[in-house]
Design a protein around this motif. Structure first.
Motif, PDB file in Angstrom:
ATOM      1  N   PRO A   6       0.930  -1.345  -0.304  1.00 34.04           N
ATOM      2  CA  PRO A   6       0.193  -0.157  -0.180  1.00 34.04           C
ATOM      3  C   PRO A   6       1.028   1.506   0.346  1.00 34.04           C
ATOM      4  O   PRO A   6      -0.223   1.773  -0.331  1.00 34.04           O
ATOM      5  CB  PRO A   6      -0.601  -0.172   1.150  1.00 34.04           C
ATOM      6  N   LYS A  67     -13.044  -8.541  -0.681  1.00 32.87           N
ATOM      7  CA  LYS A  67     -11.809  -7.045  -1.041  1.00 32.87           C
ATOM      8  C   LYS A  67     -10.451  -7.404   0.301  1.00 32.87           C
ATOM      9  O   LYS A  67     -11.653  -7.756   1.926  1.00 32.87           O
ATOM     10  CB  LYS A  67     -12.804  -6.068  -0.667  1.00 32.87           C
ATOM     11  N   SER A  69      -7.815  -5.485   1.988  1.00 31.90           N
ATOM     12  CA  SER A  69      -6.715  -4.850   2.751  1.00 31.90           C
ATOM     13  C   SER A  69      -5.863  -5.023   2.992  1.00 31.90           C
ATOM     14  O   SER A  69      -5.768  -6.104   3.831  1.00 31.90           O
ATOM     15  CB  SER A  69      -7.776  -3.738   3.340  1.00 31.90           C
ATOM     16  N   GLN A  71      -2.647  -3.737   6.664  1.00 30.70           N
ATOM     17  CA  GLN A  71      -2.694  -3.220   7.816  1.00 30.70           C
ATOM     18  C   GLN A  71      -1.228  -3.812   7.884  1.00 30.70           C
ATOM     19  O   GLN A  71      -1.062  -4.392   7.988  1.00 30.70           O
ATOM     20  CB  GLN A  71      -3.763  -3.443   8.523  1.00 30.70           C
TER      21      GLN A  71
END
Length: 73
Positions: A6, A67, A69, A71
């Motif tokens: 990210p 989905k 993501s 962290q």
């Protein structure tokens, strides 16, 4: 499907249960989120299959719709 960092957008490697970006030198935990409400999904594993359950009332979610993501650890 490659997991992209990210922070820098480069592909990450799977290392000891987490993703690791060699460029940024950061570790990330993968989070599965419901495509309908955005809340974290519960992962169900049985007989080699992995399914995802939305505890907000959306039921079982197909892996194709989940989905993901990332962290920071």
């Amino acid at each position: 499907m490659d997991a992209l960092c990210p922070a820098c957008g480069q592909p990450m490697n799977w290392v000891d249960g987490d993703y690791h970006c060699q460029i940024c030198q950061r570790h990330y935990r993968q989070i599965a989120e419901c495509p309908d409400c955005g809340q974290p999904l519960q992962q169900l594993k049985a007989c080699g299959a992995v399914d995802y359950l939305c505890q907000q009332g959306h039921g079982l979610i197909s892996k194709k719709r989940v989905k993901f993501s990332y962290q920071p650890r």
